[in-house]
Motif scaffolding. Structure first.
Motif, PDB file in Angstrom:
ATOM      1  N   VAL A 190       0.842  -1.200   0.000  1.00 12.12           N
ATOM      2  CA  VAL A 190       0.000   0.000   0.000  1.00 12.12           C
ATOM      3  C   VAL A 190       0.876   1.249   0.000  1.00 12.12           C
ATOM      4  CG1 VAL A 190      -1.644   1.349   1.367  1.00 12.12           C
ATOM      5  CG2 VAL A 190      -1.986  -1.117   1.088  1.00 12.12           C
ATOM      6  N   ALA A 191       1.968   1.229   0.762  1.00 13.76           N
ATOM      7  CA  ALA A 191       2.885   2.369   0.807  1.00 13.76           C
ATOM      8  C   ALA A 191       3.467   2.655  -0.579  1.00 13.76           C
ATOM      9  CB  ALA A 191       4.011   2.100   1.801  1.00 13.76           C
ATOM     10  N   HIS A 192       3.923   1.617  -1.257  1.00 20.21           N
ATOM     11  CA  HIS A 192       4.481   1.805  -2.596  1.00 20.21           C
ATOM     12  C   HIS A 192       3.435   2.413  -3.538  1.00 20.21           C
ATOM     13  CE1 HIS A 192       8.421   0.075  -2.021  1.00 20.21           C
ATOM     14  NE2 HIS A 192       7.916  -1.043  -1.535  1.00 20.21           N
ATOM     15  N   PHE A 193       2.210   1.899  -3.470  1.00 20.79           N
ATOM     16  CA  PHE A 193       1.138   2.406  -4.322  1.00 20.79           C
ATOM     17  C   PHE A 193       0.853   3.882  -4.033  1.00 20.79           C
ATOM     18  CE2 PHE A 193      -3.542   3.059  -4.750  1.00 20.79           C
ATOM     19  CZ  PHE A 193      -3.592   3.089  -6.137  1.00 20.79           C
ATOM     20  N   VAL A 194       0.736   4.213  -2.747  1.00 19.10           N
ATOM     21  CA  VAL A 194       0.425   5.594  -2.360  1.00 19.10           C
ATOM     22  C   VAL A 194       1.561   6.536  -2.743  1.00 19.10           C
ATOM     23  CG1 VAL A 194       0.163   7.115  -0.347  1.00 19.10           C
ATOM     24  CG2 VAL A 194      -1.212   5.040  -0.530  1.00 19.10           C
TER      25      VAL A 194
END
Length: 360
Positions: free
Chosen positions: A94-98
């Motif tokens: 999720v961090a990478h996506f955000v």
């Protein structure tokens, strides 16, 4: 400001302290005129225990998995700020996506900072990993004190800032009525908290059979030998917390081992109980005296004898009222929302060289 939050849960307070923390903070943040979208992973254990399915302070949306999260790419890309919370499922992905998608400020809100750091130290990257920390503009930490320097120095966070939990005084206030228990405790079972609960509540209950005690919270093993004068409540929804504290002559605060080691980690339960003017008996950790004054706003205990002595005190009402005054002055959700807004503005200024040059 348009804010998107990806958190563990807003809809269900079952077995977690995240929901009440987010509810208080985001409700107050919305009251400052901001628009909020909360994205929650749709998981069975919260779906079956929802106690806030339709909040009036934000738009609550559910997603099934990472692929489904992509539906909200426009909201994340166009937001002025995006927060990812601790314990979000597949939090590293999720961090990478955000970080790849967001056009505004990105922040990680760690409501479990000492637990997170202990997990990172042993290579457990369940919801956060070292390589994504520098990619967040802000690291909003449940823990203050020296931990903030550690996050910046060891993990290269651009800006680590304390954002303690808070309380909504409209929901948590003294309700009066009959006192049902001499000492209460509200908290989900945790193996590292259980020895302290044994020492600070169960042992006093055995020593004081004429006193009344209660432990509210889920996931306690069936094999615990509760004394006859200890009542058990399996789950207590937030709507009933104020009545619970108001019916308690004293309430107990027990802290997880990682949080004791880090210090400066006040639980949301501390603020909620104090807002209800319920006197608190607490275990001891560094930084607690910066939150409440020992002896006059909170009672500290290391063992059974300390709790027994506390229950014999006649100034409980005074201690509770003084703690309430402190919380209303320093730890309401409105105060915390103002801090969050300041952090976002600072991060935006730091990320904008033109603004910095103009300001200079």
């Amino acid at each position: 400001m348009r804010l998107v939050v990806l958190g563990l849960s807003l809809s269900s307070s079952w077995g977690n302290g995240h929901a009440t923390t987010f509810r208080a903070l985001l409700s107050a943040y919305a009251a400052r005129g901001h628009d909020i979208v909360f994205l929650e992973r749709d998981v069975a254990w919260y779906r079956d225990q929802r106690d806030l399915a339709d909040p009036d302070f934000c738009r609550l949306c559910f997603y099934d998995d990472l692929d489904d999260l992509a539906r909200f790419t426009p909201e994340i890309a166009e937001a002025d700020a995006v927060i990812v919370g601790s314990y979000v499922p597949e939090g590293v992905a999720v961090a990478h996506f955000v970080q790849q998608t967001a056009g505004g400020t990105t922040a990680f809100y760690d409501i479990d900072t000492p637990v997170t750091l202990a997990k990172l130290a042993r290579g457990d990257f369940e919801y956060l990993s070292p390589e994504v920390i520098p990619g967040y503009d802000l690291y909003l930490s449940f823990t203050g004190g020296p931990t903030l320097d550690l996050l910046e120095r060891r993990y290269a966070s651009p800006a680590a800032r304390a954002l303690y939990c808070s309380v909504d005084p409209m929901l948590y206030r003294p309700l009066g009525g009959e006192t049902r228990w001499d000492l209460s405790y509200l908290g989900t079972y945790s193996p590292d908290r259980q020895p302290a609960l044994e020492r600070l509540l169960i042992a006093p209950a055995r020593a004081l059979p004429d006193r009344r005690f209660v432990v509210a919270g889920p996931q306690y093993p069936a094999g615990i030998a509760w004394p006859p004068n200890v009542e058990r409540i399996e789950h207590l929804p937030p709507a009933e917390h104020a009545a619970f504290y108001s019916a308690s002559r004293f309430t107990l605060n027990v802290t997880r081992a990682d949080m004791i080691a880090a210090g400066w980690s006040p639980s949301v339960r501390l603020f909620e109980a104090a807002a209800c003017a319920t006197p608190i008996v607490s275990d001891i950790w560094e930084g607690l005296d910066a939150i409440f004054a020992p002896g006059s706003e909170i009672i500290l205990a290391t063992g059974t004898a300390d709790v027994i002595a506390a229950l014999a005190r006649t100034d409980a009402g005074t201690i509770g009222r003084q703690a309430q005054t402190r919380v209303l002055a320093e730890h309401t959700a409105a105060i915390r929302a103002g801090q969050l807004e300041t952090y976002f503005n600072e991060a935006k200024t730091s990320a904008n060289p033109l603004t910095m040059t103009t300001a200079a």
